[in-house]
Scaffold this motif. Structure first.
Motif, PDB file in Angstrom:
ATOM      1  N   ASP A   3       0.379   3.909   7.091  1.00  0.00           N
ATOM      2  CA  ASP A   3       0.181   3.040   6.232  1.00  0.00           C
ATOM      3  C   ASP A   3       0.329   3.381   4.595  1.00  0.00           C
ATOM      4  N   GLU A   4      -0.138   4.417   4.524  1.00  0.00           N
ATOM      5  CA  GLU A   4      -0.334   4.574   2.985  1.00  0.00           C
ATOM      6  C   GLU A   4       1.323   5.890   2.555  1.00  0.00           C
ATOM      7  N   ARG A  30       0.294  -8.026  -5.962  1.00  0.00           N
ATOM      8  CA  ARG A  30       0.052  -6.789  -5.111  1.00  0.00           C
ATOM      9  C   ARG A  30       1.154  -5.803  -4.373  1.00  0.00           C
ATOM     10  N   THR A  63       6.332   0.703  -2.771  1.00  0.00           N
ATOM     11  CA  THR A  63       5.682   0.052  -2.212  1.00  0.00           C
ATOM     12  C   THR A  63       4.880   0.932  -0.994  1.00  0.00           C
ATOM     13  N   THR A  64       3.587   0.051  -0.190  1.00  0.00           N
ATOM     14  CA  THR A  64       3.856   1.389   1.101  1.00  0.00           C
ATOM     15  C   THR A  64       3.851   0.603   2.040  1.00  0.00           C
ATOM     16  N   HIS A  67       2.112  -2.557   3.459  1.00  0.00           N
ATOM     17  CA  HIS A  67       2.568  -3.971   2.968  1.00  0.00           C
ATOM     18  C   HIS A  67       4.029  -4.430   3.049  1.00  0.00           C
ATOM     19  N   ALA A 103      -0.112   3.799  -4.735  1.00  0.00           N
ATOM     20  CA  ALA A 103      -0.965   3.421  -3.890  1.00  0.00           C
ATOM     21  C   ALA A 103      -2.189   2.259  -3.886  1.00  0.00           C
ATOM     22  N   GLN A 104      -2.651   3.039  -5.396  1.00  0.00           N
ATOM     23  CA  GLN A 104      -3.488   2.550  -6.085  1.00  0.00           C
ATOM     24  C   GLN A 104      -3.202   0.519  -6.794  1.00  0.00           C
ATOM     25  N   THR A 106      -1.459  -0.755  -5.377  1.00  0.00           N
ATOM     26  CA  THR A 106      -0.793  -1.754  -4.565  1.00  0.00           C
ATOM     27  C   THR A 106      -2.192  -2.568  -3.660  1.00  0.00           C
ATOM     28  N   ARG A 107      -3.453  -1.944  -3.845  1.00  0.00           N
ATOM     29  CA  ARG A 107      -5.265  -2.327  -3.562  1.00  0.00           C
ATOM     30  C   ARG A 107      -5.600  -3.110  -3.813  1.00  0.00           C
ATOM     31  N   ARG A 108      -5.491  -4.255  -3.477  1.00  0.00           N
ATOM     32  CA  ARG A 108      -6.464  -5.640  -3.438  1.00  0.00           C
ATOM     33  C   ARG A 108      -7.542  -5.613  -4.115  1.00  0.00           C
TER      34      ARG A 108
END
Length: 116
Positions: A3-4, A30, A63-64, A67, A103-104, A106-108
């Motif tokens: 997922d990362e 995001r 994105t990752t 997502h 990665a950062q 796209t984190r909520r």
């Protein structure tokens, strides 16, 4: 694929307005850290038995893998095409600090509700 894993998602839009709408919706939610809207290109493709040509604007979406499904769904909702091109390519190499930024971004935040 984890997922990362960072993905580069490609799509094309028929106009600057639709390209901006797709890009803003992904970044605002995001789901993407960044979307590049490239200058128009000429696409030649076969659609429903005919060879077609169209000017399109390519979008490069960072994105990752976590997502991807939400990115695909958001593009399908916002995209005016019946069958939009949506292709994801895993990023296997890149500047570590840039990949960490994707990665950062796209984190909520803990207080943010999940994107719909």
């Amino acid at each position: 694929m984890s997922d990362e894993t960072i993905l580069l998602v490609l799509t094309n839009a028929p106009s600057a307005e639709s390209a901006r709408q797709i890009a803003r919706s992904l970044v605002d939610a995001r789901l993407a850290a960044c979307v590049n809207i490239l200058p128009a290109c000429q696409s030649v493709y076969r659609w429903q038995g005919d060879v077609e040509e169209a000017a399109e604007l390519p979008l490069l979406i960072k994105t990752t893998a976590a997502h991807y499904q939400a990115v695909e769904a958001a593009i399908r909702v916002a995209h005016p095409y019946e069958l939009p091109e949506i292709i994801a390519v895993p990023v296997t190499q890149g500047l570590p600090d840039y990949l960490a930024w994707v990665a950062q971004e796209t984190r909520r935040p803990a207080s943010a509700p999940p994107a719909s």
